[in-house]
Design a protein around this motif. Structure first.
Motif, PDB file in Angstrom:
ATOM      1  N   ASN A 191     -37.954   3.231 -24.587  1.00 52.57           N
ATOM      2  CA  ASN A 191     -38.049   2.286 -23.466  1.00 52.57           C
ATOM      3  C   ASN A 191     -38.309   0.908 -24.058  1.00 52.57           C
ATOM      4  O   ASN A 191     -39.428   0.618 -24.503  1.00 52.57           O
ATOM      5  CB  ASN A 191     -39.178   2.703 -22.517  1.00 52.57           C
ATOM      6  CG  ASN A 191     -39.185   1.883 -21.238  1.00 52.57           C
ATOM      7  OD1 ASN A 191     -38.343   1.025 -21.036  1.00 52.57           O
ATOM      8  ND2 ASN A 191     -40.144   2.166 -20.377  1.00 52.57           N
ATOM      9  N   LEU A 213     -41.473   7.767 -14.471  1.00 55.31           N
ATOM     10  CA  LEU A 213     -40.047   8.028 -14.683  1.00 55.31           C
ATOM     11  C   LEU A 213     -39.920   9.439 -15.240  1.00 55.31           C
ATOM     12  O   LEU A 213     -40.461   9.742 -16.321  1.00 55.31           O
ATOM     13  CB  LEU A 213     -39.462   7.023 -15.675  1.00 55.31           C
ATOM     14  CG  LEU A 213     -38.075   7.355 -16.243  1.00 55.31           C
ATOM     15  CD1 LEU A 213     -37.010   7.251 -15.157  1.00 55.31           C
ATOM     16  CD2 LEU A 213     -37.730   6.445 -17.416  1.00 55.31           C
ATOM     17  N   ALA A 271     -39.116   7.221 -10.369  1.00 52.63           N
ATOM     18  CA  ALA A 271     -37.745   7.008 -10.847  1.00 52.63           C
ATOM     19  C   ALA A 271     -37.306   8.231 -11.635  1.00 52.63           C
ATOM     20  O   ALA A 271     -38.140   9.035 -12.072  1.00 52.63           O
ATOM     21  CB  ALA A 271     -37.667   5.751 -11.712  1.00 52.63           C
ATOM     22  N   VAL A 301     -28.990   8.297 -12.504  1.00 52.05           N
ATOM     23  CA  VAL A 301     -30.265   7.626 -12.264  1.00 52.05           C
ATOM     24  C   VAL A 301     -30.621   7.763 -10.788  1.00 52.05           C
ATOM     25  O   VAL A 301     -29.750   7.901  -9.931  1.00 52.05           O
ATOM     26  CB  VAL A 301     -30.215   6.134 -12.658  1.00 52.05           C
ATOM     27  CG1 VAL A 301     -29.999   5.991 -14.154  1.00 52.05           C
ATOM     28  CG2 VAL A 301     -29.120   5.386 -11.879  1.00 52.05           C
ATOM     29  N   LEU A 356     -37.665  -1.821  -7.862  1.00 55.99           N
ATOM     30  CA  LEU A 356     -36.962  -1.277  -9.008  1.00 55.99           C
ATOM     31  C   LEU A 356     -35.461  -1.359  -8.770  1.00 55.99           C
ATOM     32  O   LEU A 356     -34.971  -0.980  -7.705  1.00 55.99           O
ATOM     33  CB  LEU A 356     -37.350   0.194  -9.229  1.00 55.99           C
ATOM     34  CG  LEU A 356     -36.544   0.953 -10.300  1.00 55.99           C
ATOM     35  CD1 LEU A 356     -36.817   0.392 -11.693  1.00 55.99           C
ATOM     36  CD2 LEU A 356     -36.837   2.445 -10.241  1.00 55.99           C
ATOM     37  N   ILE A 379     -32.239   0.092 -10.966  1.00 56.18           N
ATOM     38  CA  ILE A 379     -31.895   0.912 -12.123  1.00 56.18           C
ATOM     39  C   ILE A 379     -30.451   1.371 -11.972  1.00 56.18           C
ATOM     40  O   ILE A 379     -30.020   1.746 -10.877  1.00 56.18           O
ATOM     41  CB  ILE A 379     -32.873   2.106 -12.291  1.00 56.18           C
ATOM     42  CG1 ILE A 379     -32.573   2.874 -13.576  1.00 56.18           C
ATOM     43  CG2 ILE A 379     -32.884   3.007 -11.077  1.00 56.18           C
ATOM     44  CD1 ILE A 379     -33.659   3.886 -13.955  1.00 56.18           C
ATOM     45  N   ASN A 380     -29.708   1.292 -13.063  1.00 54.74           N
ATOM     46  CA  ASN A 380     -28.289   1.611 -12.988  1.00 54.74           C
ATOM     47  C   ASN A 380     -27.819   2.384 -14.213  1.00 54.74           C
ATOM     48  O   ASN A 380     -28.399   2.302 -15.287  1.00 54.74           O
ATOM     49  CB  ASN A 380     -27.443   0.336 -12.855  1.00 54.74           C
ATOM     50  CG  ASN A 380     -27.526  -0.561 -14.078  1.00 54.74           C
ATOM     51  OD1 ASN A 380     -28.426  -1.381 -14.180  1.00 54.74           O
ATOM     52  ND2 ASN A 380     -26.580  -0.420 -15.004  1.00 54.74           N
ATOM     53  N   THR A 393     -29.669   3.569 -20.051  1.00 54.48           N
ATOM     54  CA  THR A 393     -29.641   3.024 -18.699  1.00 54.48           C
ATOM     55  C   THR A 393     -30.331   1.667 -18.735  1.00 54.48           C
ATOM     56  O   THR A 393     -31.064   1.352 -19.668  1.00 54.48           O
ATOM     57  CB  THR A 393     -30.359   3.953 -17.702  1.00 54.48           C
ATOM     58  OG1 THR A 393     -30.224   3.430 -16.368  1.00 54.48           O
ATOM     59  CG2 THR A 393     -31.836   4.071 -18.017  1.00 54.48           C
ATOM     60  N   GLU A 394     -30.087   0.857 -17.724  1.00 53.98           N
ATOM     61  CA  GLU A 394     -30.658  -0.485 -17.645  1.00 53.98           C
ATOM     62  C   GLU A 394     -31.487  -0.599 -16.365  1.00 53.98           C
ATOM     63  O   GLU A 394     -31.128  -0.028 -15.332  1.00 53.98           O
ATOM     64  CB  GLU A 394     -29.550  -1.537 -17.642  1.00 53.98           C
ATOM     65  CG  GLU A 394     -28.692  -1.477 -18.890  1.00 53.98           C
ATOM     66  CD  GLU A 394     -27.560  -2.499 -18.901  1.00 53.98           C
ATOM     67  OE1 GLU A 394     -27.110  -2.898 -17.819  1.00 53.98           O
ATOM     68  OE2 GLU A 394     -27.134  -2.903 -19.998  1.00 53.98           O
ATOM     69  N   TYR A 395     -32.579  -1.330 -16.453  1.00 50.09           N
ATOM     70  CA  TYR A 395     -33.407  -1.457 -15.251  1.00 50.09           C
ATOM     71  C   TYR A 395     -34.230  -2.733 -15.277  1.00 50.09           C
ATOM     72  O   TYR A 395     -34.466  -3.331 -16.326  1.00 50.09           O
ATOM     73  CB  TYR A 395     -34.342  -0.248 -15.099  1.00 50.09           C
ATOM     74  CG  TYR A 395     -35.561  -0.248 -16.002  1.00 50.09           C
ATOM     75  CD1 TYR A 395     -36.772  -0.785 -15.553  1.00 50.09           C
ATOM     76  CD2 TYR A 395     -35.523   0.306 -17.283  1.00 50.09           C
ATOM     77  CE1 TYR A 395     -37.896  -0.778 -16.363  1.00 50.09           C
ATOM     78  CE2 TYR A 395     -36.641   0.318 -18.094  1.00 50.09           C
ATOM     79  CZ  TYR A 395     -37.837  -0.228 -17.629  1.00 50.09           C
ATOM     80  OH  TYR A 395     -38.941  -0.225 -18.437  1.00 50.09           O
ATOM     81  N   HIS A 398     -31.681   0.820  -5.756  1.00 50.30           N
ATOM     82  CA  HIS A 398     -32.787  -0.140  -5.625  1.00 50.30           C
ATOM     83  C   HIS A 398     -33.662   0.244  -4.452  1.00 50.30           C
ATOM     84  O   HIS A 398     -33.186   0.717  -3.426  1.00 50.30           O
ATOM     85  CB  HIS A 398     -32.254  -1.556  -5.401  1.00 50.30           C
ATOM     86  CG  HIS A 398     -33.266  -2.477  -4.793  1.00 50.30           C
ATOM     87  ND1 HIS A 398     -34.416  -2.855  -5.465  1.00 50.30           N
ATOM     88  CD2 HIS A 398     -33.333  -3.065  -3.565  1.00 50.30           C
ATOM     89  CE1 HIS A 398     -35.130  -3.649  -4.679  1.00 50.30           C
ATOM     90  NE2 HIS A 398     -34.496  -3.786  -3.531  1.00 50.30           N
ATOM     91  N   ARG A 439     -34.103  -1.473 -21.153  1.00 52.09           N
ATOM     92  CA  ARG A 439     -33.244  -0.310 -21.263  1.00 52.09           C
ATOM     93  C   ARG A 439     -34.059   0.919 -21.615  1.00 52.09           C
ATOM     94  O   ARG A 439     -35.038   0.821 -22.355  1.00 52.09           O
ATOM     95  CB  ARG A 439     -32.198  -0.505 -22.374  1.00 52.09           C
ATOM     96  CG  ARG A 439     -31.114  -1.512 -22.049  1.00 52.09           C
ATOM     97  CD  ARG A 439     -30.186  -1.690 -23.231  1.00 52.09           C
ATOM     98  NE  ARG A 439     -29.018  -2.493 -22.859  1.00 52.09           N
ATOM     99  CZ  ARG A 439     -28.073  -2.874 -23.695  1.00 52.09           C
ATOM    100  NH1 ARG A 439     -28.156  -2.531 -24.972  1.00 52.09           N
ATOM    101  NH2 ARG A 439     -27.040  -3.589 -23.273  1.00 52.09           N
TER     102      ARG A 439
END
Length: 406
Positions: free
Chosen positions: A64, A48, A398, A183, A167, A169-170, A158-160, A391, A120
């Motif tokens: 994280n 990431l 990422a 993201v 993956l 992730i948003n 962010t949330e994933y 996704h 997150r």
């Protein structure tokens, strides 16, 4: 007796074909099972890259945190992706171990590794975040509380979910609108996809528009003593804090209730199975839904504004295959103001969202300032696929880009 602080509202995603049970402290993105030819994620971690394009000079800190999907343990990951379980908590809560990763300076980037988490990634400017551990687990920042130790810190998250199927992730504004970021991910063929970026000038434009609205909306804005605008609370938190009236959406709800006393509301909650329909009618103070055979499948009381803005309480959405999908469709219809636009829901004409005089103005303004129009401005903003989510079933990389606050 110690009362654990109320946690941030969490964006919830129902799997398209089945109700997947949410995991962990953050219930980030409940993954939809990958089908077809997509390859599985075989590595234990995924790189990431966090790129700091904010233009701000403060030190950035990254965290994280989440649930390790292989064991169900809650904890945090260091920069190498190594998992560390949280120790036991206390009552009152005790300070959690320092899980911070020193982030990149302005104009620089940092690559860390993500384990297979539902979690997150937090980032903060200028000071570290304070996390605590209660007997029930991690106490995350409560953005709505002026007594929270992070109340004067500029931060976001962010949330994933990263699992064997890929993956998800948003970006999210479910709890607040704050420090902007985008993201993205890189597919195995080298192509990239991203979301969450604001229009040029969109950050200031959002706050200017919110503060110009009558009716208490300006009370959602939180500013530090040095003049730094920190965040705008989501309206559910605004109702909780007394910034917005608890009757905010009552007029709209009354009109919806009156309409469906004399007309049937048809809900087809599964885009991939449009033949599955449920039929709602209001009698007294109850909206009753039946299936195609006329059997009662669930009922809803008349929702208050808090239930609608939080998509919970009287609009609770369990991870089942009937009530949850109906409830999330209703929640989207109330927040977007589309339940009077059509008796067939979900109504997926974004040009007509938020058009009623009584609506979720916060969500309207969030979507208006997104470069691609996509956002998680309320918990079920993914109804009709309007969410800021990317996704891939076999990603190789990422990214999170910290954007300017302008």
């Amino acid at each position: 007796m110690f009362e654990q602080p109320r946690q941030p509202r969490r964006r919830r995603r129902l799997a398209a074909a089945a109700a997947a049970l949410a995991v962990g402290i953050s219930t980030a993105v409940t993954a939809i099972t990958t089908t077809g030819a997509e390859a599985a994620v075989t590595a234990d971690t995924l790189p990431l890259t966090i790129a700091n394009q904010s233009g701000r000079g403060e030190q950035v800190y990254v965290y994280n945190i989440g649930t390790l999907l292989s064991t169900g343990q809650q904890g945090w990951a260091d920069a190498s992706g190594t998992f560390h379980p949280w120790p036991g908590g206390g009552s009152p809560p005790v300070d959690a171990p320092d899980a911070s990763i020193t982030g990149p300076a302005a104009g620089a980037s940092l690559t860390i590794r993500m384990p297979k988490f539902s979690g997150r990634v937090y980032f903060s400017y200028g000071r570290k975040l304070v996390f605590q551990l209660a007997t029930g687990g991690l106490v995350q920042p409560a953005v709505q509380s002026p007594a929270d130790p992070n109340a004067d810190t500029l931060f976001n998250w962010t949330e994933y979910t990263l699992n064997d199927d890929g993956l998800w992730i948003n970006s999210t504004q479910v709890d607040m609108f704050s420090a902007p970021y985008a993201v993205g991910l890189t597919r195995s063929d080298g192509s990239t996809i991203s979301t969450g970026r604001l229009k040029p000038g969109g950050y200031r434009a959002f706050f200017d528009a919110l503060q110009d609205l009558p009716g208490g909306w300006a009370g959602l804005v939180r500013t530090r003593s040095d003049g730094t605008v920190l965040r705008a609370l989501a309206p559910g938190h605004g109702v909780e804090a007394g910034a917005l009236p608890g009757t905010l959406l009552d007029d709209y709800v009354n009109r919806v209730w009156d309409r469906y006393r004399v007309q049937t509301l048809t809900v087809a909650p599964f885009a991939q199975s449009p033949e599955i329909e449920y039929y709602g009618r209001v009698t007294g103070d109850v909206m009753t839904f039946t299936d195609a055979a006329g059997r009662v499948v669930t009922t809803f009381g008349k929702p208050d504004s808090d239930s609608i803005l939080g998509c919970y309480k009287l609009l609770d959405a369990p991870n089942d295959l009937v009530r949850g999908p109906i409830s999330r469709t209703l929640c989207a219809g109330y927040n977007r103001g589309t339940l009077l636009s059509s008796a067939d829901q979900p109504y997926n004409e974004p040009g007509e969202f938020y058009a009623d005089d009584v609506t979720n103005e916060y969500a309207r303004l969030v979507h208006a300032q997104m470069a691609d129009g996509r956002a998680y401005a309320f918990a079920f903003d993914d109804v009709g696929a309007h969410e800021s989510l990317v996704h891939d079933g076999a990603p190789v990389h990422a990214s999170i880009t910290l954007d300017p606050l302008d």
